[in-house]
Enzyme design. Structure first.
Site, PDB file in Angstrom:
ATOM      1  N   SER A 544       0.846  -1.192   0.000  1.00 41.95           N
ATOM      2  CA  SER A 544       0.000   0.000   0.000  1.00 41.95           C
ATOM      3  C   SER A 544       0.887   1.249   0.000  1.00 41.95           C
ATOM      4  O   SER A 544       1.674   1.426  -0.926  1.00 41.95           O
ATOM      5  CB  SER A 544      -0.952  -0.039   1.202  1.00 41.95           C
ATOM      6  OG  SER A 544      -1.985   0.908   1.053  1.00 41.95           O
ATOM      7  N   ASP A 619      -8.552  -5.336  -5.926  1.00 40.08           N
ATOM      8  CA  ASP A 619      -8.144  -4.179  -5.129  1.00 40.08           C
ATOM      9  C   ASP A 619      -8.675  -2.919  -5.812  1.00 40.08           C
ATOM     10  O   ASP A 619      -8.193  -2.523  -6.869  1.00 40.08           O
ATOM     11  CB  ASP A 619      -6.614  -4.115  -5.027  1.00 40.08           C
ATOM     12  CG  ASP A 619      -6.140  -2.991  -4.113  1.00 40.08           C
ATOM     13  OD1 ASP A 619      -6.979  -2.198  -3.648  1.00 40.08           O
ATOM     14  OD2 ASP A 619      -4.925  -2.915  -3.860  1.00 40.08           O
ATOM     15  N   HIS A 651      -7.120  -5.800  -1.559  1.00 41.82           N
ATOM     16  CA  HIS A 651      -5.936  -5.063  -1.112  1.00 41.82           C
ATOM     17  C   HIS A 651      -5.044  -5.932  -0.223  1.00 41.82           C
ATOM     18  O   HIS A 651      -3.912  -5.575   0.055  1.00 41.82           O
ATOM     19  CB  HIS A 651      -6.396  -3.816  -0.352  1.00 41.82           C
ATOM     20  CG  HIS A 651      -5.364  -2.733  -0.241  1.00 41.82           C
ATOM     21  ND1 HIS A 651      -4.690  -2.217  -1.330  1.00 41.82           N
ATOM     22  CD2 HIS A 651      -4.874  -2.054   0.834  1.00 41.82           C
ATOM     23  CE1 HIS A 651      -3.851  -1.278  -0.934  1.00 41.82           C
ATOM     24  NE2 HIS A 651      -3.931  -1.162   0.363  1.00 41.82           N
TER      25      HIS A 651
END
Length: 678
Positions: A544, A619, A651
């Protein structure tokens, strides 16, 4: 030390096991890695397979009487290809061992009464509600008779949908969440579709249906025939997806309090959530309790009498990491007031005392309550209870002087002899001469005095408003890296939580600035302090925002990290594009400067470090094109690179088999460049 405590948890399993990578070409064959690579495994090694198969305890939930607690538990077996689920009943005031109740059909559990467990099991057509009676006799002479199940589970009712979840029972009503069409009807979804098409799915909303549920004088359960829809016609969605659960609403004898995105605002552009109270059967329209000038709200709760409510409230709309403050609302006087106004920390869970004269809350620095679940770097959740807790007006509020007792050891047997690293904190001066904290975990087999022996990995957390803490993880577990022979360094740079709101806010519009000053200084500090590290065998990985950091480091060799290989998971490559493609448009709006000046794609001409990219096709926070774009850039530059895509993951990599594959790809990639044979 910071000990994060959890009251409530939400877990998801995606049923898939699939990964893909580009077809080898003459230029990429050597980039696929060593086909003979294998994990280090053994009775005294905590391998990735051990991590995936380790039991996963949930958070403890006490019954109303305060003598028992429920803990959900799951344990996956690769041999059986099955995720076995159960629930533990934990005595709180007895030395009796916790009772494990297997849940052959799985399902969600919750308290129906002090000694009755509700278990909801779904099939293709509906959800069945069962009652499990528990007999608890603390004074029984035979320890095996202290805590036991009484009879078989009893079917007490059905819900006409297969995906009901997040159950709360109070007095004579069962409240739960369900995805339905805007008319609030619980009719099964497929009967509403036309010609097999699912276009109407976009009209769905998350609501809180209610059904009457009570016991007659003979203790037979009476399940109501009518389902009420208190949120019908409101355009309110609660719990708030994708993370909301039972912590997004609470139930009293007569009402439901809940938080929902502001129905007048576009959800993706705003974080603003309102708190409402509504009659439990929807006899009146919901009433808003918030002022209308707030940002997000979380964890609404009633006191036991149902006369007061409390919730967590952020000031700024569009900023999900703003400081949370406690708001209390007097439902009789209709007065709202804010607590913790001047406290530079964020509580994250609330509960009123049994007598309603105190409000307990969790925070990253301290916990004022009797029952809690706690994990660490060396263990998943266990259940603890505190005795002798001082009152808030006591002159001595030192929680270390109270009597804390551990009630469970869910995974102690499986982790015995694994010699996991407890980790140690280190502090250094970072950007603007601020004190910055980091963690060091030593590899399996480490001995003091080893000189430049061990490869080292820098793990970079996401968020960016997140933190590495003394807690367990089933995804980014530093001890899995130590057990594979890596010295682990984790730094909490500018933007991290738990170190005060000013430190958290300081990353705003400075993604590529102060955080990297911190990481550079922390890296130098770690290499000087831990001489056992071989700096010529250094690698880094992040997800991320951590994936953004990996891509940013690629374009800035002047930082001097000297990494031999990188791993980026679901990271940012082109934030200009991501500003239009993300499901969190508010995040892009709040970081306009970042999109212009802190853009990894603008520095591709400097990329040269071998990199593995991993992404989930589902995601929507950072779509998979971010990693595809970075991979294409690396390929065009002739930099050794590999792309692994999990079509059914979001994600996070949540499926058990995919998790093992993820670890295999990561460790095989690192081994190719810094392994013993590299």
């Amino acid at each position: 030390m910071r000990f994060p405590f959890t009251l409530l948890g939400l877990s998801t399993q995606l049923q898939s096991f699939f990964s893909s990578s580009p077809h080898p070409t003459p230029e990429t064959k050597a980039m696929a890695g060593n086909p003979d690579f294998a994990f280090k495994e053994g009775a005294d090694v905590f391998s990735p397979k051990d991590l995936v198969e380790l039991g996963r305890p949930g958070a403890a939930v006490a019954n109303l009487a305060g003598d028992l607690a429920l803990v959900s538990f799951s344990k996956y077996s690769f041999d059986e290809k099955k995720n076995k689920k159960s629930v533990f009943v934990v005595p709180l005031e007895s030395d009796a061992k916790p009772l494990e109740i297997p849940l052959e059909k799985g399902g969600e559990t919750f308290w129906l009464a002090s000694h009755i467990i509700g278990n909801v099991v779904a099939n293709d057509e509906k959800s069945e509600v069962y009652a499990i009676d528990v007999t608890y006799t603390p004074q029984a002479a035979d320890s095996s008779q202290i805590l036991q199940v009484s009879g078989s589970p009893k079917l007490i009712g059905t819900i006409p949908t297969p995906s009901a979840a997040n159950f709360r029972y109070h007095a004579q009503h069962l409240v739960f969440s369900e995805n339905v069409y805007s008319d609030g009807n619980l009719t099964p979804l497929r009967s509403k579709t036309k010609n097999g098409m699912n276009a109407e799915i976009r009209l769905m909303c998350m609501i809180l249906p209610t059904v009457r549920l009570s016991q007659d004088p003979d203790r037979n359960w009476i399940f109501g025939e009518e389902f009420f829809s208190p949120l019908k016609g409101t355009k309110h969605n609660s719990p708030v997806e994708p993370f909301g659960g039972t912590d997004d609403f609470d139930v009293s004898a007569t009402h439901i309090i809940y938080t929902t995105k502001d129905p007048k605002l576009p959800e993706a552009w705003h974080t603003k959530q309102n708190v409402y109270i509504v009659d439990i059967e929807g006899k009146e329209k919901p009433k808003e309790l918030t002022s209308g000038k707030q940002g997000a709200t979380h964890s609404p709760v009633f006191n036991n009498a149902g006369t007061k409510a409390a919730w967590l409230e952020l000031d700024e709309d569009g900023y999900e990491s703003d400081r949370a403050k406690i708001v209390i609302y007097d439902l009789q006087r209709h007065v709202r007031f804010t607590l913790t106004q001047n406290w530079d920390r964020s509580p994250d869970a609330l509960a009123f005392s049994k007598e309603d004269d105190y409000l307990y809350f969790t925070a990253d620095v301290v916990y004022w309550a009797l029952l809690f679940s706690q994990s660490s770097l060396t263990s998943p959740n266990d259940v603890f209870i505190i005795h002798g807790l001082p009152h808030a007006n006591s002159p001595d509020l030192d929680i270390s002087k109270t009597d804390t007792k551990q009630l469970t050891q869910f995974t102690a047997g499986d982790l015995k002899h694994k010699n996991l690293s407890k980790g140690e904190e280190f502090w250094f001066k970072g950007a603007l001469e601020k004190d910055v904290q980091g963690w060091a975990l030593k590899p399996r087999g480490w001995q003091e005095g080893d000189k430049k022996k061990w490869p080292v990995v820098l793990l970079i957390h996401g968020g960016p408003q997140g933190a590495w803490e003394d807690q367990w993880s089933t995804r980014w577990n530093p001890n899995v890296f130590t057990q594979q022979g890596y010295f682990v360094i984790m730094i909490n740079p500018t933007g991290s939580t738990t170190f005060g709101q000013e430190f958290t806010d300081a990353i705003a519009e400075d993604w590529g600035g102060k955080p990297f000053v911190d990481m550079i200084e922390g890296w130098k500090y770690a290499l000087n302090k831990y001489t056992e590290i071989d700096p010529d065998r250094a690698v880094a990985a992040g997800a991320s925002w951590g994936g953004y950091a990996i891509n940013w480091i690629q374009g800035h060799p002047e930082y001097g990290f000297n990494f031999k290989a990188l791993v980026g998971h679901d990271g940012v490559f082109d934030s200009n594009y991501n500003g239009y493609s993300t499901d969190e448009l508010f995040f892009a709006v709040g970081n306009q400067e970042q999109k212009t000046f802190r853009e990894p794609a603008n520095y591709v001409h400097k990329w040269s470090t071998p990199q593995l990219l991993v992404h989930g096709s589902k995601d929507y926070r950072l779509p998979e094109t971010e990693s595809i774009g970075a991979f294409h850039a690396l390929q065009q530059l002739g930099v050794p690179s590999r792309l692994v895509v999990f079509p059914d993951e979001n994600h996070w990599v949540l499926n058990h088999g995919n998790s093992l594959k993820w670890h295999y790809e990561v460790f095989r990639w690192f081994d190719q460049f810094v392994g013993d044979k590299a």
